[in-house]
Enzyme design. Structure first.
Site, PDB file in Angstrom:
ATOM      1  N   HIS A 134       0.814  -1.219   0.000  1.00 20.04           N
ATOM      2  CA  HIS A 134       0.000   0.000   0.000  1.00 20.04           C
ATOM      3  C   HIS A 134       0.852   1.277   0.000  1.00 20.04           C
ATOM      4  CE1 HIS A 134      -4.218  -1.334   0.358  1.00 20.04           C
ATOM      5  NE2 HIS A 134      -3.709  -2.402   0.948  1.00 20.04           N
ATOM      6  N   ASP A 141      -7.631  -1.743  -1.345  1.00 19.00           N
ATOM      7  CA  ASP A 141      -8.547  -2.681  -0.690  1.00 19.00           C
ATOM      8  C   ASP A 141      -9.967  -2.279  -1.045  1.00 19.00           C
ATOM      9  OD1 ASP A 141      -6.375  -3.887   0.518  1.00 19.00           O
ATOM     10  OD2 ASP A 141      -6.583  -2.796   2.397  1.00 19.00           O
ATOM     11  N   GLU A 203      -5.830 -12.502   0.733  1.00 18.44           N
ATOM     12  CA  GLU A 203      -6.864 -11.529   1.105  1.00 18.44           C
ATOM     13  C   GLU A 203      -7.846 -11.322  -0.046  1.00 18.44           C
ATOM     14  OE1 GLU A 203      -4.741  -7.969   2.083  1.00 18.44           O
ATOM     15  OE2 GLU A 203      -3.513  -8.942   3.607  1.00 18.44           O
ATOM     16  N   HIS A 206      -7.778  -7.394  -1.406  1.00 15.75           N
ATOM     17  CA  HIS A 206      -6.568  -6.648  -1.765  1.00 15.75           C
ATOM     18  C   HIS A 206      -6.171  -6.911  -3.214  1.00 15.75           C
ATOM     19  CE1 HIS A 206      -2.350  -5.129  -0.784  1.00 15.75           C
ATOM     20  NE2 HIS A 206      -2.183  -5.731  -1.958  1.00 15.75           N
TER      21      HIS A 206
END
Length: 235
Positions: A134, A141, A203, A206
């Protein structure tokens, strides 16, 4: 180090720009800002310019599949200071869930909890060769909002420290509700990947383009690839 940290970074110098939030759904105030995350003069709703173009393409893909549904942006650019804050916050949450306090924590217990935290959270590295995804401005996200402006149920919330965060956690369940969760996750993945994103294998929420994880996933999918990352840490 994560496997994707082996991928070299040749930053293209593309700037961070503000996400046109009117095109998407968004939580306000930002969930990490509410916790006190130290963004300073930075904003969580920024990304590299090309990533925003791809995010708009993903939104258009979604509209073709589900008219009036929207992508909800949960988090985007994250300075390393914020990454560190959230990693420590997640550790505190994990302690609380385990019914422990840091004072009574043994070294072994501490290691186990940190291992759980780092299954979801990238280490807040200041090394230019190993930036948190990030912190490159190339990762986002996201989840989905339906035509009634309600958040679509994905079976687990973003950032949950549990096996349910794995994208295919519900894939083999015979339960109809679980299959619905899986269908929602797959829809999100489909519209994002059609726009060029790659999903984090751990995830469901993500996605990224152009960072080390994206390049590594592309290289893993095709052994003839030798992609490098075009986005490094933004300071």
């Amino acid at each position: 180090m994560r496997p994707y940290h082996k991928v070299p970074i040749i930053d293209c110098g593309e700037p961070l720009v503000e996400i046109p939030l009117e095109l998407f759904a968004v939580e306000s105030p930002h969930p990490y800002e509410k916790l006190g995350a130290p963004y300073g003069d930075r904003s969580p709703y920024f990304l590299r310019k090309t990533i925003i173009d791809s995010l708009i393409a993903a939104q258009n893909n979604l509209q073709l599949r589900r008219p009036n549904w929207r992508i909800q942006i949960f988090d985007a650019y994250r300075p390393v200071a914020v990454q560190k804050f959230m990693v420590n916050y997640a550790f505190g949450e994990a302690l609380q869930m385990a019914g422990l306090t840091e004072v009574e924590l043994s070294p072994t217990q501490s290691q186990v909890i940190w291992e759980e935290v780092y299954k979801i959270w990238a280490e807040p590295s200041l090394d230019e060769k190993t930036p948190p995804p990030h912190s490159t401005g190339a990762a986002v996200d996201v989840t989905l909002v339906d035509d009634r402006a309600e958040i679509v149920n994905m079976g687990s919330p973003i950032d949950e420290l549990s096996p349910a965060s794995h994208p295919d956690y519900f894939a083999n369940s015979p339960d109809p509700l679980a299959q619905e969760y899986q269908a929602h996750r797959q829809l999100l993945c489909d519209v994002m990947e059609k726009a060029g994103f790659k999903r984090n294998p751990r995830e469901w929420w993500h996605f990224s383009i152009g960072d080390q994880m994206w390049a590594w996933l592309n290289n893993e999918a095709n052994s003839s690839n030798s992609m490098v990352a075009r986005y490094g840490r933004v300071v």
